[in-house]
Design a protein around this motif. Structure first.
Motif, mmCIF file in Angstrom:
data_model
loop_
_atom_site.group_PDB
_atom_site.id
_atom_site.type_symbol
_atom_site.label_atom_id
_atom_site.label_comp_id
_atom_site.label_asym_id
_atom_site.label_seq_id
_atom_site.Cartn_x
_atom_site.Cartn_y
_atom_site.Cartn_z
ATOM 1 N N SER A 89 -19.457 -34.353 30.084
ATOM 2 C CA SER A 89 -19.860 -35.349 31.073
ATOM 3 C C SER A 89 -18.908 -35.357 32.261
ATOM 4 O O SER A 89 -17.702 -35.169 32.117
ATOM 5 N N SER A 90 -19.478 -35.599 33.436
ATOM 6 C CA SER A 90 -18.685 -35.777 34.658
ATOM 7 C C SER A 90 -18.572 -37.240 35.042
ATOM 8 O O SER A 90 -17.934 -37.569 36.047
ATOM 9 N N LEU A 113 -10.222 -29.377 37.795
ATOM 10 C CA LEU A 113 -11.161 -30.488 37.678
ATOM 11 C C LEU A 113 -10.654 -31.402 36.566
ATOM 12 O O LEU A 113 -10.921 -31.167 35.383
ATOM 13 N N PRO A 114 -9.911 -32.453 36.914
ATOM 14 C CA PRO A 114 -9.385 -33.353 35.884
ATOM 15 C C PRO A 114 -10.327 -34.514 35.607
ATOM 16 O O PRO A 114 -9.891 -35.652 35.488
ATOM 17 N N GLN A 115 -11.643 -34.252 35.526
ATOM 18 C CA GLN A 115 -12.610 -35.344 35.406
ATOM 19 C C GLN A 115 -13.766 -34.967 34.477
ATOM 20 O O GLN A 115 -14.923 -35.050 34.867
ATOM 21 N N VAL A 147 -19.691 -35.412 22.702
ATOM 22 C CA VAL A 147 -19.596 -35.263 21.245
ATOM 23 C C VAL A 147 -18.360 -34.414 20.970
ATOM 24 O O VAL A 147 -17.774 -33.842 21.892
ATOM 25 N N ASP A 148 -17.964 -34.334 19.718
ATOM 26 C CA ASP A 148 -16.892 -33.401 19.366
ATOM 27 C C ASP A 148 -17.354 -31.982 19.706
ATOM 28 O O ASP A 148 -18.472 -31.582 19.340
ATOM 29 N N LYS A 179 -14.832 -36.316 20.863
ATOM 30 C CA LYS A 179 -15.676 -37.076 21.776
ATOM 31 C C LYS A 179 -14.846 -38.095 22.556
ATOM 32 O O LYS A 179 -14.026 -38.812 22.002
ATOM 33 N N GLY A 180 -15.068 -38.124 23.890
ATOM 34 C CA GLY A 180 -14.402 -39.109 24.729
ATOM 35 C C GLY A 180 -13.013 -38.748 25.192
ATOM 36 O O GLY A 180 -12.411 -39.481 25.971
ATOM 37 N N ALA A 181 -12.474 -37.608 24.730
ATOM 38 C CA ALA A 181 -11.116 -37.232 25.135
ATOM 39 C C ALA A 181 -11.119 -36.709 26.576
ATOM 40 O O ALA A 181 -12.053 -36.016 26.989
#
Length: 434
Positions: free
Chosen positions: A56-57, A319-321, A326-327, A337-339
């Protein structure tokens, strides 16, 4: 792997040459120190992730840098300014990018960029003439520096700042013309643009609260300014992108707030990266005088040369974004996920597993599938214009400057580690051809 390698990469002391650090980073293709972001540094892994829908961006619960300067909780004219499409996932990303592309490129506006060639030629000619005459059309420079506009002299032999006198005013003039933003307002939006571009940099030394406030203020002021322009264009349409975007009708159009975010994105991205591309390109050519002479003799070489420059010295380094939805497993490492994730584009462009002799600048390189303009659905929206601007700029500088030479190497660099480029590029030459 040293625990402090990310700190070293972000350290301004290493800005002039981060490539040895990237080489060290590639020894651990997916680097994680246990607390910070997961950092991916090898070409094939980065390329795959740029095309992976599981990444995700969108702005999520990130704490490791990379906030969207056009997204937030502030209000403009009573409504929340939404994130730009750069920081959205499908389907909203696709909708807004498609609507933005209507007045910019095929299939609805197939000749938009090609029709700008005459303006490109005229602007480049005038800027180089101004350098020869010791004048400047630009009272401020890019990258947060202050220009005096009088660095050149009539013979073209004095101290010339390529940034202040050429590589900043050129793309600014063109994006203003394309969007319909008054060029004389540059002094106003320059400060906002520089602040917002700086907010992309994951600088660990910056105070988060203070940085957020400064970014919020700049975003609000830029939004208010653009709101006034859009209202003018709705009343009095012209042949520019703002008029065409503002004229959208029905359900298949942008809301006013989406239009503000999109216009701000185009204005900032439309010149920030191209300033670096042109400046990095001229620096590279001055360090490789044989290639500079080739370009002078063969203007058509500008096309492959710019592609190699986008690989060798990309204007966007990382790109730090990015965030996995998901894993996911990358090079044997499970990223949860979410890291927070950083994709190190400039490191991938120097990956010896992808490019032969990657630290050598070679305009004759046959396979230049670089990451300099990104890839996938978030590839650089303005790539056709950026390429054309860089080709025209470098070929004309090579043709007209007599015996150009660096006065300072390495030059002073911007603070920004993401949008990496010299703050000034001081040169001298023996004269300027008509």
């Amino acid at each position: 792997m040293k625990q402090g390698i990310l700190t070293d990469i972000l350290d301004h002391a290493n800005r002039a040459n981060p490539y040895p650090l990237y080489e060290e980073l590639r020894k651990t293709p997916v680097y994680h120190d246990g607390e910070g972001p997961y950092v991916v540094s090898t070409y094939h892994e980065i390329h795959g992730l740029l095309h992976d829908p599981r990444l995700s961006s969108e702005e999520r619960n990130r704490t490791a840098g990379g906030a969207d300067p056009l997204a937030g909780e502030e209000e403009a004219e009573g409504a929340t300014l939404p994130p730009s499409f750069l920081k959205l996932d499908p389907p909203e990303h696709d909708r807004l990018r498609r609507l933005t592309n209507r007045p910019f490129g095929p299939p609805h506006s197939p000749h938009r960029i090609e029709s700008m060639r005459g303006n490109l030629d005229e602007t480049v000619k005038n800027l180089i003439d101004d350098i020869a005459n010791g004048t400047s059309r630009n009272g401020s420079s890019g990258n947060g520096s202050s220009g005096n506009g009088t660095s050149g002299n009539g013979a073209g032999t004095g101290r010339i700042d390529i940034v202040d006198q050429f590589s900043y005013p050129f793309p600014v003039t063109m994006i203003c013309r394309l969007l319909g933003v008054p060029r004389e307002d540059e002094a106003r939006f320059h400060v906002w643009a520089d602040t917002l571009a700086s907010s992309l940099d994951p600088d660990p030394s910056a105070d988060p609260a203070e940085r957020a406030k400064v970014t919020q203020d700049a975003r609000m002021e830029l939004g208010m300014y653009l709101a006034g322009l859009i209202e003018e264009r709705r009343k009095d349409p012209r042949d520019d992108m703002l008029s065409q975007l503002a004229a959208g009708q029905g359900d298949d159009s942008m809301s006013t707030m989406e239009l503000l975010s999109t216009a701000a994105l185009l204005l900032i991205a439309g010149h920030e990266t191209t300033v670096n591309l042109i400046t990095n390109g001229m620096l590279t050519l001055l360090r490789n005088p044989d290639e500079l002479q080739r370009l002078r003799a063969e203007p058509g070489l500008a096309v492959p040369m710019v592609e190699e420059l986008l690989r060798f010295e990309p204007p966007v380094q990382m790109l730090p974004q990015r965030t996995p939805l998901v894993d996911i497993e990358v090079h044997g490492v499970t990223i949860p996920k979410g890291a927070p994730m950083w994709l190190m584009l400039a490191s991938g462009n120097r990956d010896p597993q992808r490019f032969e002799n990657p630290d050598h600048f070679d305009p004759d390189r046959r396979d230049v599938q670089h990451l300099g303009l990104g890839s996938g659905i978030h590839s650089c929206f303005g790539a056709p214009l950026a390429r054309l601007e860089a080709q025209k700029a470098l070929s004309e500088l090579a043709r007209r400057l007599e015996n150009p030479r660096l006065l300072e190497d390495p030059p002073p660099y911007r603070q920004n580690a993401v949008l990496r480029g010299p703050r000034h590029l001081m040169i001298a030459c023996d004269g300027i051809r008509p």
